[in-house]
Scaffold this motif. Structure first.
Motif, PDB file in Angstrom:
ATOM      1  N   ILE A   1       5.077   9.784  -7.275  1.00  0.00           N
ATOM      2  CA  ILE A   1       6.336  10.217  -8.334  1.00  0.00           C
ATOM      3  C   ILE A   1       6.039   9.905  -9.718  1.00  0.00           C
ATOM      4  CG2 ILE A   1       8.477   9.344  -9.061  1.00  0.00           C
ATOM      5  CD1 ILE A   1       9.004   8.143  -6.113  1.00  0.00           C
ATOM      6  N   MET A   2       5.212   8.820 -10.095  1.00  0.00           N
ATOM      7  CA  MET A   2       5.073   8.662 -11.534  1.00  0.00           C
ATOM      8  C   MET A   2       3.420   8.920 -12.176  1.00  0.00           C
ATOM      9  SD  MET A   2       7.019   4.951 -11.797  1.00  0.00           S
ATOM     10  CE  MET A   2       6.502   4.783 -13.464  1.00  0.00           C
TER      11      MET A   2
ATOM     12  N   ASP B   1       0.487  18.618  -6.643  1.00  0.00           N
ATOM     13  CA  ASP B   1       1.588  18.978  -7.761  1.00  0.00           C
ATOM     14  C   ASP B   1       2.327  19.954  -7.119  1.00  0.00           C
ATOM     15  OD1 ASP B   1       3.034  19.158  -9.872  1.00  0.00           O
ATOM     16  OD2 ASP B   1       1.404  20.029 -11.167  1.00  0.00           O
ATOM     17  N   PRO B   2       3.818  19.808  -6.938  1.00  0.00           N
ATOM     18  CA  PRO B   2       4.719  20.727  -6.610  1.00  0.00           C
ATOM     19  C   PRO B   2       4.950  22.030  -7.466  1.00  0.00           C
ATOM     20  CG  PRO B   2       5.840  18.812  -7.632  1.00  0.00           C
ATOM     21  CD  PRO B   2       4.560  18.578  -7.482  1.00  0.00           C
ATOM     22  N   THR B   3       4.446  21.903  -8.773  1.00  0.00           N
ATOM     23  CA  THR B   3       4.653  23.104  -9.481  1.00  0.00           C
ATOM     24  C   THR B   3       3.371  24.084  -9.414  1.00  0.00           C
ATOM     25  OG1 THR B   3       3.503  22.074 -11.341  1.00  0.00           O
ATOM     26  CG2 THR B   3       6.050  21.745 -11.385  1.00  0.00           C
ATOM     27  N   VAL B   4       2.330  23.652  -8.957  1.00  0.00           N
ATOM     28  CA  VAL B   4       1.295  24.618  -8.475  1.00  0.00           C
ATOM     29  C   VAL B   4       1.342  25.191  -7.155  1.00  0.00           C
ATOM     30  CG1 VAL B   4      -1.228  24.703  -8.631  1.00  0.00           C
ATOM     31  CG2 VAL B   4      -0.197  23.163 -10.096  1.00  0.00           C
TER      32      VAL B   4
ATOM     33  N   VAL C   1       0.751  -1.182  -0.286  1.00  0.00           N
ATOM     34  CA  VAL C   1      -0.119   0.145  -0.086  1.00  0.00           C
ATOM     35  C   VAL C   1       1.013   1.112  -0.031  1.00  0.00           C
ATOM     36  CG1 VAL C   1      -1.589   1.463   1.564  1.00  0.00           C
ATOM     37  CG2 VAL C   1      -1.978  -1.011   0.860  1.00  0.00           C
ATOM     38  N   HIS C   2       1.990   1.292   0.805  1.00  0.00           N
ATOM     39  CA  HIS C   2       2.906   2.599   0.939  1.00  0.00           C
ATOM     40  C   HIS C   2       3.700   2.680  -0.281  1.00  0.00           C
ATOM     41  CE1 HIS C   2       1.848   3.586   4.760  1.00  0.00           C
ATOM     42  NE2 HIS C   2       1.643   2.316   5.315  1.00  0.00           N
ATOM     43  N   ALA C   3       4.022   1.448  -0.781  1.00  0.00           N
ATOM     44  CA  ALA C   3       4.710   1.646  -2.121  1.00  0.00           C
ATOM     45  C   ALA C   3       4.049   2.047  -3.257  1.00  0.00           C
ATOM     46  CB  ALA C   3       5.243   0.178  -2.658  1.00  0.00           C
ATOM     47  N   GLN C   4       2.654   1.609  -3.306  1.00  0.00           N
ATOM     48  CA  GLN C   4       1.836   2.038  -4.371  1.00  0.00           C
ATOM     49  C   GLN C   4       1.633   3.665  -4.389  1.00  0.00           C
ATOM     50  OE1 GLN C   4       0.292   0.922  -6.746  1.00  0.00           O
ATOM     51  NE2 GLN C   4      -0.255  -1.262  -6.549  1.00  0.00           N
TER      52      GLN C   4
END
Length: 112
Positions: A57-58, A105-108, A48-51
């Motif tokens: 990230i993706m 989203d880090p860009t927003v 769950v944490h890996a998901q």
């Protein structure tokens, strides 16, 4: 006077040995099932944490490769343009691990 065991004594000893072995086998089976449950419990929460990490990230989860395991990842609109992402894993024994995370989203930049 003869030395040795009678047939009755030998049969009783064999019966006691068989009952003892059956008890030990049941104990071993319960212990093994407990280890399997514990392993699946730990693997489910790890998955769950890996998901959720993979999604952050993706932008998507990954397919589970373990036979009998089911995975699901969903996202919904969250606060300030973020997403609420929920990952759910079900083990072959039916245990369900589910967790959610808010991913932005880090860009927003958030509007205040």
């Amino acid at each position: 006077m003869e030395k040795g065991f009678s047939l009755t004594e030998a049969l009783i000893a064999t019966l006691l040995l068989a009952v003892s072995l059956l008890g030990l086998l049941q104990y071993y089976q319960a212990l093994t099932q407990g280890f399997i449950r514990q392993w699946q419990f730990r693997q489910a929460w790890s998955a769950v944490h890996a998901q959720l990490d993979t999604y952050s990230i993706m932008g998507k989860g990954y397919a589970m490769t373990l036979a009998g395991w089911q995975s699901q990842i969903t996202s919904a609109a969250g606060p300030a343009g973020c997403k609420i992402v929920t990952a759910r894993i079900q083990t072959p024994l039916g245990y369900v691990a589910q967790s959610s995370r808010i991913i932005c989203d880090p860009t927003v930049s958030p509007s205040l």
